[in-house]
Design a protein around this motif. Structure first.
Motif, PDB file in Angstrom:
ATOM      1  N   ALA A   2       7.544 -46.176  13.203  1.00 24.82           N
ATOM      2  CA  ALA A   2       7.602 -45.881  14.616  1.00 24.82           C
ATOM      3  C   ALA A   2       8.665 -46.719  15.410  1.00 24.82           C
ATOM      4  CB  ALA A   2       6.323 -46.113  15.108  1.00 24.82           C
ATOM      5  N   ALA A   3       9.236 -46.089  16.294  1.00 23.97           N
ATOM      6  CA  ALA A   3      10.339 -46.920  17.101  1.00 23.97           C
ATOM      7  C   ALA A   3       9.810 -48.250  17.701  1.00 23.97           C
ATOM      8  CB  ALA A   3      10.963 -45.975  18.054  1.00 23.97           C
ATOM      9  N   THR A   4      10.112 -49.117  18.076  1.00 24.20           N
ATOM     10  CA  THR A   4       9.708 -50.297  18.920  1.00 24.20           C
ATOM     11  C   THR A   4      10.423 -50.570  20.070  1.00 24.20           C
ATOM     12  OG1 THR A   4      11.098 -52.160  17.744  1.00 24.20           O
ATOM     13  CG2 THR A   4       9.167 -51.497  16.641  1.00 24.20           C
ATOM     14  N   ILE A   5       9.878 -51.350  20.700  1.00 26.47           N
ATOM     15  CA  ILE A   5      10.624 -51.638  22.230  1.00 26.47           C
ATOM     16  C   ILE A   5      12.081 -52.446  21.926  1.00 26.47           C
ATOM     17  CG2 ILE A   5       9.836 -54.118  22.366  1.00 26.47           C
ATOM     18  CD1 ILE A   5       9.075 -53.549  25.428  1.00 26.47           C
ATOM     19  N   LYS A   6      12.264 -53.070  20.936  1.00 28.13           N
ATOM     20  CA  LYS A   6      13.503 -53.404  20.629  1.00 28.13           C
ATOM     21  C   LYS A   6      14.338 -52.365  20.149  1.00 28.13           C
ATOM     22  CE  LYS A   6      11.813 -58.094  18.894  1.00 28.13           C
ATOM     23  NZ  LYS A   6      11.882 -59.020  17.648  1.00 28.13           N
ATOM     24  N   ASP A   7      13.954 -51.500  19.428  1.00 29.15           N
ATOM     25  CA  ASP A   7      14.715 -50.262  19.229  1.00 29.15           C
ATOM     26  C   ASP A   7      15.307 -49.501  20.380  1.00 29.15           C
ATOM     27  OD1 ASP A   7      14.691 -50.562  16.375  1.00 29.15           O
ATOM     28  OD2 ASP A   7      12.777 -49.253  16.445  1.00 29.15           O
ATOM     29  N   VAL A   8      14.426 -49.289  21.474  1.00 34.31           N
ATOM     30  CA  VAL A   8      14.772 -48.883  22.817  1.00 34.31           C
ATOM     31  C   VAL A   8      15.847 -49.659  23.419  1.00 34.31           C
ATOM     32  CG1 VAL A   8      13.683 -48.021  24.858  1.00 34.31           C
ATOM     33  CG2 VAL A   8      12.654 -47.737  22.858  1.00 34.31           C
ATOM     34  N   ALA A   9      15.729 -51.168  23.393  1.00 31.64           N
ATOM     35  CA  ALA A   9      16.370 -52.080  24.172  1.00 31.64           C
ATOM     36  C   ALA A   9      17.825 -51.891  23.625  1.00 31.64           C
ATOM     37  CB  ALA A   9      15.959 -53.278  24.155  1.00 31.64           C
ATOM     38  N   ARG A  10      17.940 -51.928  22.258  1.00 34.14           N
ATOM     39  CA  ARG A  10      19.052 -51.828  21.701  1.00 34.14           C
ATOM     40  C   ARG A  10      19.746 -50.391  21.867  1.00 34.14           C
ATOM     41  NH1 ARG A  10      17.363 -52.175  16.774  1.00 34.14           N
ATOM     42  NH2 ARG A  10      16.744 -54.058  16.861  1.00 34.14           N
ATOM     43  N   ALA A  11      19.245 -49.386  21.845  1.00 34.72           N
ATOM     44  CA  ALA A  11      19.861 -48.010  22.165  1.00 34.72           C
ATOM     45  C   ALA A  11      20.290 -47.972  23.365  1.00 34.72           C
ATOM     46  CB  ALA A  11      18.644 -46.922  21.810  1.00 34.72           C
ATOM     47  N   CYS A  12      19.709 -48.626  24.589  1.00 32.99           N
ATOM     48  CA  CYS A  12      20.443 -48.269  25.789  1.00 32.99           C
ATOM     49  C   CYS A  12      21.132 -49.538  26.321  1.00 32.99           C
ATOM     50  CB  CYS A  12      19.552 -47.600  26.852  1.00 32.99           C
ATOM     51  SG  CYS A  12      17.852 -48.706  26.986  1.00 32.99           S
ATOM     52  N   GLY A  13      21.306 -50.502  25.333  1.00 29.26           N
ATOM     53  CA  GLY A  13      22.034 -51.749  25.999  1.00 29.26           C
ATOM     54  C   GLY A  13      21.550 -52.582  27.143  1.00 29.26           C
ATOM     55  N   VAL A  14      19.912 -52.762  27.032  1.00 27.92           N
ATOM     56  CA  VAL A  14      19.520 -53.567  27.827  1.00 27.92           C
ATOM     57  C   VAL A  14      18.603 -54.595  27.358  1.00 27.92           C
ATOM     58  CG1 VAL A  14      19.474 -51.798  29.643  1.00 27.92           C
ATOM     59  CG2 VAL A  14      17.537 -52.019  28.270  1.00 27.92           C
ATOM     60  N   HIS A  15      17.992 -55.793  27.943  1.00 29.23           N
ATOM     61  CA  HIS A  15      17.215 -56.655  27.530  1.00 29.23           C
ATOM     62  C   HIS A  15      15.946 -55.986  27.182  1.00 29.23           C
ATOM     63  CE1 HIS A  15      14.827 -60.401  27.015  1.00 29.23           C
ATOM     64  NE2 HIS A  15      15.983 -61.016  26.775  1.00 29.23           N
ATOM     65  N   VAL A  16      15.201 -56.449  26.303  1.00 34.09           N
ATOM     66  CA  VAL A  16      13.674 -56.076  26.039  1.00 34.09           C
ATOM     67  C   VAL A  16      12.733 -55.937  27.230  1.00 34.09           C
ATOM     68  CG1 VAL A  16      11.317 -56.474  24.768  1.00 34.09           C
ATOM     69  CG2 VAL A  16      13.700 -56.418  23.499  1.00 34.09           C
ATOM     70  N   SER A  17      12.958 -57.190  27.925  1.00 35.45           N
ATOM     71  CA  SER A  17      12.153 -57.294  29.253  1.00 35.45           C
ATOM     72  C   SER A  17      12.423 -56.256  30.134  1.00 35.45           C
ATOM     73  CB  SER A  17      12.420 -58.698  29.882  1.00 35.45           C
ATOM     74  OG  SER A  17      13.727 -58.636  30.360  1.00 35.45           O
ATOM     75  N   THR A  18      13.598 -55.467  30.240  1.00 34.55           N
ATOM     76  CA  THR A  18      13.888 -54.538  31.046  1.00 34.55           C
ATOM     77  C   THR A  18      13.053 -53.293  30.621  1.00 34.55           C
ATOM     78  OG1 THR A  18      16.152 -55.519  31.569  1.00 34.55           O
ATOM     79  CG2 THR A  18      15.715 -52.977  32.112  1.00 34.55           C
TER      80      THR A  18
END
Length: 320
Positions: A2-18
């Protein structure tokens, strides 16, 4: 996996906190960034863990929406709009119906208190004092009720009532029956306030009445007996009931009596004659109420939405 919050952050070029804020406090994220994060999350199939978020944020990510009568066709579009707006902010909406009973309304609010982050209270029948007391336990946004210091979305009933009375006056009507709604209705009070200040018109008041077709049907004989040539009704259901009652007495609409409602519900457009009405912005109100509840610093904010007279077939010139 399953995708993680880090994967999403990496995909759209933002910080995990965003990414985290996008799901936990979306109003704090730039709209363009929020859209990018949500799109990436959707592409990757990422879904935040709601239980974990609730533990870390202290939020339930639920809101309550309490309406006066879910069987009234006015409310479903508002409910759907609120649900859609809330879903876009990753909130769920619990919908409840009071059946026009203030005691049930109070019970539902108390039940919701521990289960939601806030309540949208639409067309409430409770007193302002009771609503203020209940608001100490859970945040409120009220729809179609003005309460000092409480966020509210108002539909401009006074604007609509003025337009309706001007329309009838322009058709030569002078004696007009105002058929109000239930006790505690802010809409009724607004309508009566406008009518009381009308110049050159002879207003006859009937109320309180049930805000249903049956309520309009019950008051129709009194309307016919008072000598009015036009009716301004609390809502479209009441207006349709008045038309039905007048028809049973073989009194034609609009040939003998003109009728105007409020809300612009679908049955009014299908009725014969098609109902002249004041359109109430239910969809916009549902969306705005969700935004007010979720936005930071929204306490006490009031938004007033315009209404508009829609002239159809149920109004005509007064008989000379």
């Amino acid at each position: 996996m399953a995708a993680t919050i880090k994967d999403v952050a990496r995909a759209c070029g933002v910080h995990v906190s965003t990414v985290s804020r996008t799901f936990s406090a979306p109003h704090l994220v730039n709209p363009a960034t929020r859209s990018r994060v949500l799109a990436a999350a959707d592409d990757l199939g990422y879904r935040p863990n709601r239980a974990a978020r609730a533990l870390t944020t202290g939020r339930t990510f639920n809101m309550g929406l309490i309406v006066a009568d879910i069987a009234n066709p006015f409310f479903p579009p508002l409910i759907k709009a609120a649900q859609s707006q809330a879903r876009g902010r990753d909130y769920h909406v619990f919908v409840a119906d009071t059946d026009e009973d203030p005691r049930v309304e109070e019970e539902l609010i108390r039940t919701f208190t521990k289960q939601v982050d806030g309540v949208l209270l639409c067309s409430p029948r409770l007193s302002n004092k009771m609503i203020e007391r209940l608001a100490e336990d859970v945040p409120f946004v009220v729809i179609n009720r003005r309460i000092k210091g409480m966020p509210a979305v108002l539909m401009n009933v006074a604007q609509g009532a003025e337009a309706a009375l001007e329309h009838l006056a322009g058709l030569g009507h002078r004696r007009i029956a105002l058929v109000s709604g239930p006790i505690g209705s802010w809409t009724s009070n607004e309508m009566q306030g406008v009518a009381a200040e009308a110049v050159g018109l002879d207003l006859v008041f009937f109320g309180p009445n049930q805000p249903t077709e049956a309520g309009g049907l019950a008051v129709a004989p009194d309307v016919a007996a008072c000598g009015a040539t036009a009716v301004l009704a609390y809502n479209d259901l009441v207006a349709l009931g008045v038309i039905e009652g007048l028809s049973a007495m073989e009194i034609g609409v609009p040939d003998q009596i003109s009728v105007i409602g409020f809300d612009d519900i679908l049955p009014g457009r299908l009725n014969r004659p098609k109902l002249t009405t004041v359109a109430m912005p239910a969809v916009a109100a549902g969306r705005m109420a969700v935004d007010l509840l979720l936005q930071s610093g929204g306490e006490g904010a009031t938004v007033t939405l315009d209404t508009a007279l829609i002239v159809r077939e149920s109004t005509g010139r007064a008989q000379s």
